[in-house]
Design a protein around this motif. Sequence first.
Motif, short mmCIF file in Angstrom:
data_model
loop_
_atom_site.label_atom_id
_atom_site.label_comp_id
_atom_site.label_asym_id
_atom_site.label_seq_id
_atom_site.Cartn_x
_atom_site.Cartn_y
_atom_site.Cartn_z
N PHE A 165 3.92 -0.58 12.84
CA PHE A 165 3.10 -0.47 11.63
C PHE A 165 4.04 -0.37 10.43
N ALA A 166 4.46 -1.51 9.94
CA ALA A 166 5.43 -1.56 8.84
C ALA A 166 4.70 -1.58 7.50
N TYR A 167 5.09 -0.68 6.64
CA TYR A 167 4.47 -0.64 5.31
C TYR A 167 5.00 -1.81 4.49
N GLY A 168 4.07 -2.51 3.86
CA GLY A 168 4.44 -3.68 3.08
C GLY A 168 4.70 -3.34 1.63
N ALA A 169 4.51 -4.33 0.79
CA ALA A 169 4.75 -4.13 -0.64
C ALA A 169 3.80 -3.07 -1.17
N GLY A 170 4.25 -2.39 -2.19
CA GLY A 170 3.43 -1.34 -2.78
C GLY A 170 4.30 -0.19 -3.16
N PRO A 171 3.69 0.90 -3.57
CA PRO A 171 4.51 2.04 -3.98
C PRO A 171 5.30 2.57 -2.80
N GLY A 172 6.57 2.84 -3.01
CA GLY A 172 7.39 3.37 -1.93
C GLY A 172 7.12 4.83 -1.68
N ASN A 173 6.62 5.51 -2.70
CA ASN A 173 6.48 6.96 -2.61
C ASN A 173 5.05 7.41 -2.91
N HIS A 174 4.71 8.54 -2.30
CA HIS A 174 3.52 9.29 -2.72
C HIS A 174 3.98 10.67 -3.12
N LEU A 175 3.07 11.50 -3.54
CA LEU A 175 3.44 12.86 -3.94
C LEU A 175 3.49 13.77 -2.72
N TRP A 176 4.41 14.70 -2.73
CA TRP A 176 4.52 15.69 -1.68
C TRP A 176 3.83 16.97 -2.16
N TYR A 177 3.74 17.95 -1.28
CA TYR A 177 3.01 19.17 -1.62
C TYR A 177 3.53 19.84 -2.88
N ASP A 178 4.85 19.76 -3.09
CA ASP A 178 5.44 20.44 -4.24
C ASP A 178 5.46 19.56 -5.49
N GLY A 179 4.83 18.41 -5.41
CA GLY A 179 4.80 17.52 -6.56
C GLY A 179 5.94 16.53 -6.61
N SER A 180 6.91 16.68 -5.74
CA SER A 180 8.01 15.71 -5.70
C SER A 180 7.54 14.42 -5.03
N GLU A 181 8.36 13.39 -5.17
CA GLU A 181 8.00 12.13 -4.55
C GLU A 181 8.55 12.06 -3.12
N ARG A 182 7.81 11.39 -2.27
CA ARG A 182 8.22 11.30 -0.87
C ARG A 182 7.85 9.90 -0.36
N PRO A 183 8.71 9.27 0.41
CA PRO A 183 8.41 7.91 0.88
C PRO A 183 7.20 7.88 1.82
N PHE A 184 6.41 6.83 1.71
CA PHE A 184 5.38 6.57 2.72
C PHE A 184 6.09 6.31 4.05
N GLU A 185 5.72 7.08 5.07
CA GLU A 185 6.28 6.89 6.41
C GLU A 185 5.16 6.91 7.43
N PHE A 186 5.22 6.00 8.36
CA PHE A 186 4.18 5.95 9.38
C PHE A 186 4.31 7.10 10.36
N THR A 187 3.20 7.75 10.65
CA THR A 187 3.18 8.80 11.67
C THR A 187 2.30 8.42 12.85
#
Lengths: 370, 98
Positions: free
Chosen positions: A81-103
């Motif tokens: 499940f490879a993430y395609g084009a789009g934002p590389g990051n979403h917000l983390w709990y502390d408001g910092s940015e975090r990469p989209f990663e498949f779980t």
Amino acid sequence: MSGVRLLVGTRKGAFVLTSDGKRQDWMVEGPLFGGWEVFHVKASPADPKRIFASLSKGWFGQVIQRSDDGGKNWEPIGNEFAYGAGPGNHLWYDGSERPFEFTRIWQFHPSREDPDVVLAGAEDAAIFRSEDGGRNWDELTSLRASTGSGWQPGAGGLCLHTILSNPADPAQLRIAISAAGVFGSEDSGKNWKPMNRGLSSEYIPDPDAEIGHCVHRIANHPERPEVLFMQKHWDVMRSDDGGANWREISGNLPSDFGFAIGVHAHEPETVYVVPITSDSEHFPPEGRLRVYRSRTGGNEWEPLTSGLPQENCYVNVLRGAMSLDDLDPCGVYFGTTAGQVYASADDGDSWTEIVRDLPAVLSVEVQTLS
Amino acid sequence: MIRVRLPEQLRTLAGVGKEVGVEVAGEITLRGVIDAIEASYPMLRGTIRDPATGRRRPFIRFFVAEQDYSNLGPDDPLPTALSGGREVLMVVGAIAGG
């Protein structure tokens, strides 16, 4: 004679529960995939013998299994499940940015027409499509491209947990993401827009916030897809315009917190929820396990208690753990975090415990077999 | 032939015993061995390393001859004692829990 098959996903494997149309006597088989967390097991409406199962484990990642003979034999299929084009990051709990990663995959939505076509909802939130029975998956990237950079996970993770489609117009999709909200597409997922107007969440300062609402589950009746019902973190909600606008229908519920929600197979205004005490107390109010049914499309709810424990019951019913069959009277099923699976063969009026002491139940899907 | 010992969950998934043998041409590396495992047992694809990133899954460890090679680069050489099956590459699921 018709019958039903329950596909039950648990923390430590999957179980298959089968019965005839009377739904009184049950055969329990399992565990399948012992030791794996099985978030969802779902059969194809186009080919009832084709079943998809989502297995995951912190050690070994995601494995997708498929059966083409009604669950007797299984084979691992595509798990890339490879993430395609789009934002590389979403917000983390502390408001910092975090990469989209498949779980993991939280939900499958097999096509009603083509057994090789299936959608899958992922954590981190994304939607994938396969056109070859699950061997290869491609992300429908415009969902994340729309507002994904602003999504922030809830305690359960940034998961896309619900996918609905319109039987009359399969291009019309509605999906729900925990702590992001509802999103809709009218063109098979090429374009998406948030559909959260009318939702109110006290942890969001802006009452008109387009995203950020913690939607636990949405459901509809296939013949009336424009009417959507929602169990939000708090609040039970309803939309009469396909999700464009929402209004609260919690009415006389003892608590409007909960996870699961379902719609009767033959009565589009009959809705079921399982109230949970609060976001910190994930058990039924007063230790009494009650399903609540509204036959008026919300606001007026009646407790359904016959056959359910009415004292010292402190289980939870998770968002994917309720399902309804197509028989008449309608069968209603749900599983608990303590490993019971309950069934009602009479619209919810009375309940029996099919099985107890399974691992915590994550998902229940019913197949009506002809 | 390279001998590889798999954790119980992966043995069940692949329908194999405690050890499998795979052929690796040239220098023996983690990438080469895992490529060979995934080629012989497609159902294990993505279970030892993330299929998208190629990174070792965090709770997986690689041991050879009582040494931990978990953080070895994917193209760095593993001990030559693996050649011919004199030693075993152990793929270990880490203990996690209480």
